[in-house]
Design a protein around this motif. Structure first.
Motif, PDB file in Angstrom:
ATOM      1  N   TYR A   8      -4.789   2.492  -1.314  1.00  0.00           N
ATOM      2  CA  TYR A   8      -3.282   2.329  -1.055  1.00  0.00           C
ATOM      3  C   TYR A   8      -2.601   2.547  -2.073  1.00  0.00           C
ATOM      4  CZ  TYR A   8      -6.252  -0.012   2.374  1.00  0.00           C
ATOM      5  OH  TYR A   8      -7.290  -0.339   2.992  1.00  0.00           O
ATOM      6  N   ILE A 115       1.265   6.333   3.893  1.00  0.00           N
ATOM      7  CA  ILE A 115       1.055   4.800   4.035  1.00  0.00           C
ATOM      8  C   ILE A 115      -0.279   4.487   4.038  1.00  0.00           C
ATOM      9  CG2 ILE A 115       1.942   2.880   4.864  1.00  0.00           C
ATOM     10  CD1 ILE A 115       4.169   4.905   3.586  1.00  0.00           C
ATOM     11  N   ASN A 117      -3.265   1.301   3.952  1.00  0.00           N
ATOM     12  CA  ASN A 117      -3.148   0.126   5.005  1.00  0.00           C
ATOM     13  C   ASN A 117      -3.373  -1.102   4.019  1.00  0.00           C
ATOM     14  OD1 ASN A 117      -3.295   1.975   6.779  1.00  0.00           O
ATOM     15  ND2 ASN A 117      -5.293   1.700   7.486  1.00  0.00           N
ATOM     16  N   ARG A 138       0.569   8.118   8.467  1.00  0.00           N
ATOM     17  CA  ARG A 138      -0.102   6.826   8.540  1.00  0.00           C
ATOM     18  C   ARG A 138      -1.525   6.943   9.185  1.00  0.00           C
ATOM     19  NH1 ARG A 138       4.075   3.182   8.184  1.00  0.00           N
ATOM     20  NH2 ARG A 138       6.156   3.742   8.796  1.00  0.00           N
ATOM     21  N   ALA A 142      -3.331   1.340  11.855  1.00  0.00           N
ATOM     22  CA  ALA A 142      -2.541   0.312  10.976  1.00  0.00           C
ATOM     23  C   ALA A 142      -1.169   0.266  11.900  1.00  0.00           C
ATOM     24  CB  ALA A 142      -2.222   0.949   9.724  1.00  0.00           C
ATOM     25  N   VAL A 144       3.098  -0.632  13.151  1.00  0.00           N
ATOM     26  CA  VAL A 144       3.984  -0.638  12.351  1.00  0.00           C
ATOM     27  C   VAL A 144       5.112  -1.670  12.990  1.00  0.00           C
ATOM     28  CG1 VAL A 144       6.154   0.964  12.395  1.00  0.00           C
ATOM     29  CG2 VAL A 144       3.898   2.126  12.261  1.00  0.00           C
ATOM     30  N   VAL A 151       6.681  -1.478   5.769  1.00  0.00           N
ATOM     31  CA  VAL A 151       5.910  -0.200   6.009  1.00  0.00           C
ATOM     32  C   VAL A 151       6.883   0.858   6.538  1.00  0.00           C
ATOM     33  CG1 VAL A 151       3.995  -1.104   6.192  1.00  0.00           C
ATOM     34  CG2 VAL A 151       5.088  -0.831   8.174  1.00  0.00           C
ATOM     35  N   THR A 155       7.178   7.354  11.767  1.00  0.00           N
ATOM     36  CA  THR A 155       5.987   7.763  11.899  1.00  0.00           C
ATOM     37  C   THR A 155       5.994   9.497  12.296  1.00  0.00           C
ATOM     38  OG1 THR A 155       4.782   5.852  12.283  1.00  0.00           O
ATOM     39  CG2 THR A 155       3.487   7.879  12.236  1.00  0.00           C
ATOM     40  N   ARG A 158       0.015  10.503  12.436  1.00  0.00           N
ATOM     41  CA  ARG A 158      -0.997   9.254  12.571  1.00  0.00           C
ATOM     42  C   ARG A 158      -2.391  10.255  12.480  1.00  0.00           C
ATOM     43  NH1 ARG A 158      -1.393   3.857  12.827  1.00  0.00           N
ATOM     44  NH2 ARG A 158       0.866   3.663  13.316  1.00  0.00           N
ATOM     45  N   SER A 176       5.356  10.756  17.553  1.00  0.00           N
ATOM     46  CA  SER A 176       4.491  11.144  16.294  1.00  0.00           C
ATOM     47  C   SER A 176       3.583  12.028  16.785  1.00  0.00           C
ATOM     48  CB  SER A 176       3.776   9.857  15.693  1.00  0.00           C
ATOM     49  OG  SER A 176       3.052   9.063  16.481  1.00  0.00           O
TER      50      SER A 176
END
Length: 327
Positions: A8, A115, A117, A138, A142, A144, A151, A155, A158, A176
């Motif tokens: 991360y 992003i 986790n 993302r 994980a 939101v 965070v 998005t 993903r 997303s």
């Protein structure tokens, strides 16, 4: 295996991804003193980064012409598409969309953020800053909702694989892209079930339970170009080649794969939530749960230390900036 994706970080890349923008990128790099010369060890792995490594465009997602991409045609998953061509054709005929969308594709300067986790994101209040990016990526399941302060709330996509996908349909973002990354042939069969909304009858071939439904329309689903797995593993991190087959310690984490994708497709790239510190065993491993750093176990598939070396090269070379200072 539960703790596969442990990187991360955050960073910025001021590089252009097309031939037309190459000179502008070079001029920019000259101006800030960030020119780096490529160096390789005896096995051909990158030991010092060169900005040219990321100037060559590589499509984010597979489209119906994916067989033209010679680098992924010679390897089976996770490093290519060999043996999976027919099922990919079948899936792509249903999704019928192969880009970020006209609005994002038309941007002259695309700013992206990956992003992670990691628990390092907790209580950093980066949410508002994250939401300012054009493309927000993302990873896996994980969440939101409930963590927006740290965070962000938006998005764009993903990226996940069957065992990492969100299993509760109500937790999916409504707008997303669902971006699929395959690590084994069985993964494509799973995606076909998700795209065509067929009942998944067996869990055989997966190392843990997988989602049985993805509440996204086919046109909101994409297949990540496996070239980014291949490039991250063999060219940047220097993992064992193993004749192009999955083996011990030769699979990049999804976070590093996503960063590699972004470096080729975005004008500016940031990452947040990468890195962990084994010297703080009581620190939270992930930002969204109580699991502690001490729960980390050695992974059969990944080489965490070599990935950290790669990410540090990006930071020290000025290619990315680590906003959460975890690398």
């Amino acid at each position: 295996m539960v703790l596969i994706f442990l990187y991360y970080s955050s960073g910025k890349l001021h590089l252009r991804t097309s031939v037309q923008k190459s000179q502008a990128a070079l001029d920019s790099l000259h101006s800030v003193g960030r020119l780096v010369v490529s160096e390789y060890d005896k096995q051909g792995f990158v030991t010092k980064l060169d900005r040219k490594l990321f100037l060559k465009p590589a499509p984010m997602f597979l489209d119906p012409n994916f067989k033209r991409l010679s680098k992924i045609s010679i390897y089976p998953p996770p490093f290519g598409v060999r043996t999976q061509e027919k099922i990919i054709d079948h899936i792509l005929s249903a999704t019928n969309s192969y880009s970020l969308g006209s609005e994002l594709d038309s941007l002259s300067c695309k700013k992206c953020i990956i992003i992670g986790n990691g628990g390092i994101l907790f209580n950093k209040s980066l949410g508002a800053k994250i939401d300012q990016y054009d493309v927000i990526v993302r990873l896996n399941e994980a969440p939101v909702a409930g963590f927006e302060k740290d965070v962000g709330s938006k998005t764009t996509m993903r990226i996940t694989y069957p065992e990492g996908a969100i299993q509760k349909p109500e937790r999916y973002e409504k707008s997303s892209l669902f971006v699929f990354s395959a690590f084994k042939p069985m993964d494509f069969k799973w995606l076909r079930h998700m795209v065509y909304q067929d009942k998944l009858r067996s869990m055989e071939g997966f190392w843990k339970s997988v989602a049985r439904i993805v509440p996204r329309d086919p046109e909101d689903m994409r297949i990540l170009n496996p070239y980014f797995i291949q490039e991250a593993a063999f060219r940047f991190i220097g993992l064992p080649h193993n004749k192009g087959l999955m083996g011990r310690g030769n699979i990049p984490t999804l976070g590093t794969v996503a960063i590699t994708m972004a470096l080729h497709n975005c004008d500016e790239v940031a990452v947040a939530g990468f890195g962990y510190d084994m010297n703080t065993p009581r620190a939270p491993l992930h930002y969204y749960e109580k699991l502690k750093m001490s729960a980390i176990k050695e992974s059969w598939t990944h080489n965490i230390s070599k990935e950290k070396e790669f990410l540090r090269k990006l930071v020290t070379g000025g290619v990315i900036q680590d906003l959460t200072n975890g690398i």
